[in-house]
Write an enzyme that holds these catalytic residues in place. Structure first.
Site, PDB file in Angstrom:
ATOM      1  N   CYS A 104      -6.230   0.008   6.749  1.00  0.00           N
ATOM      2  CA  CYS A 104      -6.015   0.555   5.410  1.00  0.00           C
ATOM      3  C   CYS A 104      -7.177   1.476   5.015  1.00  0.00           C
ATOM      4  O   CYS A 104      -8.336   1.052   4.989  1.00  0.00           O
ATOM      5  CB  CYS A 104      -5.877  -0.574   4.396  1.00  0.00           C
ATOM      6  SG  CYS A 104      -5.497   0.021   2.723  1.00  0.00           S
ATOM      7  N   ASP A 123       0.375   3.764   1.673  1.00  0.00           N
ATOM      8  CA  ASP A 123       0.326   4.349   3.020  1.00  0.00           C
ATOM      9  C   ASP A 123       1.733   4.625   3.560  1.00  0.00           C
ATOM     10  O   ASP A 123       2.597   3.739   3.569  1.00  0.00           O
ATOM     11  CB  ASP A 123      -0.415   3.361   3.946  1.00  0.00           C
ATOM     12  CG  ASP A 123      -0.783   4.001   5.280  1.00  0.00           C
ATOM     13  OD1 ASP A 123       0.123   4.497   5.988  1.00  0.00           O
ATOM     14  OD2 ASP A 123      -1.974   3.997   5.627  1.00  0.00           O
ATOM     15  N   ARG A 156       2.858   4.830   6.343  1.00  0.00           N
ATOM     16  CA  ARG A 156       3.264   4.098   7.555  1.00  0.00           C
ATOM     17  C   ARG A 156       3.728   2.677   7.277  1.00  0.00           C
ATOM     18  O   ARG A 156       4.046   1.930   8.216  1.00  0.00           O
ATOM     19  CB  ARG A 156       2.093   4.081   8.544  1.00  0.00           C
ATOM     20  CG  ARG A 156       1.682   5.473   9.003  1.00  0.00           C
ATOM     21  CD  ARG A 156       0.315   5.465   9.654  1.00  0.00           C
ATOM     22  NE  ARG A 156      -0.736   5.102   8.699  1.00  0.00           N
ATOM     23  CZ  ARG A 156      -2.040   5.034   9.003  1.00  0.00           C
ATOM     24  NH1 ARG A 156      -2.444   5.293  10.226  1.00  0.00           N
ATOM     25  NH2 ARG A 156      -2.918   4.701   8.079  1.00  0.00           N
ATOM     26  N   HIS A 171      -2.304  -4.065   4.937  1.00  0.00           N
ATOM     27  CA  HIS A 171      -2.154  -3.666   6.339  1.00  0.00           C
ATOM     28  C   HIS A 171      -3.517  -3.391   6.953  1.00  0.00           C
ATOM     29  O   HIS A 171      -4.438  -2.922   6.265  1.00  0.00           O
ATOM     30  CB  HIS A 171      -1.241  -2.435   6.464  1.00  0.00           C
ATOM     31  CG  HIS A 171      -1.805  -1.181   5.859  1.00  0.00           C
ATOM     32  ND1 HIS A 171      -2.357  -0.173   6.622  1.00  0.00           N
ATOM     33  CD2 HIS A 171      -1.935  -0.788   4.580  1.00  0.00           C
ATOM     34  CE1 HIS A 171      -2.777   0.784   5.822  1.00  0.00           C
ATOM     35  NE2 HIS A 171      -2.537   0.448   4.578  1.00  0.00           N
ATOM     36  N   CYS A 226       0.838  -1.192   0.000  1.00  0.00           N
ATOM     37  CA  CYS A 226       0.000   0.000   0.000  1.00  0.00           C
ATOM     38  C   CYS A 226       0.878   1.249   0.000  1.00  0.00           C
ATOM     39  O   CYS A 226       1.978   1.260   0.557  1.00  0.00           O
ATOM     40  CB  CYS A 226      -0.909   0.005   1.229  1.00  0.00           C
ATOM     41  SG  CYS A 226      -2.099   1.386   1.226  1.00  0.00           S
TER      42      CYS A 226
END
Ligand code: CO
Length: 196
Positions: free
Chosen positions: A99, A42, A44, A96, A40
């Site tokens: 998400c 993302d 993080r 994750h 992803c």
């Protein structure tokens, strides 16, 4: 503010050279990663950081909600290069929990173009509606859908002509589905690996 990034970079590069004077000359000569990471976007979930891999050790493709759209030229180009030129041994699809893409697919609201991108997650949700309905807690249902989506992306990858032909010629290539938890920093294997 941006100057901090250059300062960080200078600190990092000089630290690497101090440890190993040939570090960059070796790395610039070739890359030979054994892993392709499909994760992803993302911020993080940075592939190298959470797996402890150095530059040169993992080839990375990231998009919103780590999806494998079979018509995605970006992903297919990355996949073909990773499989046929870099000869990676493992492809890791890593989702994750928490998400935002999976949440947006679940919430029934209109968000824009991203809704088209997230359609495969709604398809997975519909295909597993009976099992998901049995999960009473909304957060637990979200987590389960994150897992189910990763498993579905592993299947999508396995069915691509690129992977099918790699397996036909006997390439020692495995596809794995993992999930990462933002709240404890741990990776978990979803045990849905595929090989030829
Ligand atoms: Co995400």
């Amino acid at each position: 503010m941006l100057q901090a990034l250059f300062d960080n970079n200078e600190h990092w590069a000089s630290g690497k050279l101090a440890d190993d004077p040939d570090y960059f000359s070796r790395l610039s000569a070739l890359q030979h990663p054994e892993f392709l990471w499909i994760g992803c976007s993302d911020s993080r979930v940075p592939a190298n950081v959470i797996t402890g891999l150095e530059p040169g050790e993992v080839f990375v493709h990231r998009n919103v909600a780590n999806l494998v759209h079979r018509g995605d030229l970006n992903l297919l180009s990355v996949l073909e290069f990773a499989v046929e030129s870099l000869c990676v041994k493992h492809i890791i699809v890593c989702g994750h929990y928490g998400c935002g893409g999976v949440r947006a697919a679940m919430d029934g609201c209109r968000h824009g173009v991203i809704d088209h991108w997230l359609q495969p997650i709604r398809d997975v949700s519909e295909a597993n509606a009976d099992a998901l309905d049995l999960v009473p807690d909304l957060e637990a249902r979200h987590r389960r859908l994150c897992e189910l989506s990763v498993q579905s992306q592993v299947e999508n990858l396995a069915r691509t002509p690129i992977i099918q032909s790699a397996w036909r010629r006997g390439a020692p290539l495995r596809i794995h589905g993992w999930i990462y938890a933002l709240d404890d920093g741990r990776l978990r294997d979803l045990n849905c690996s595929r090989h030829g």
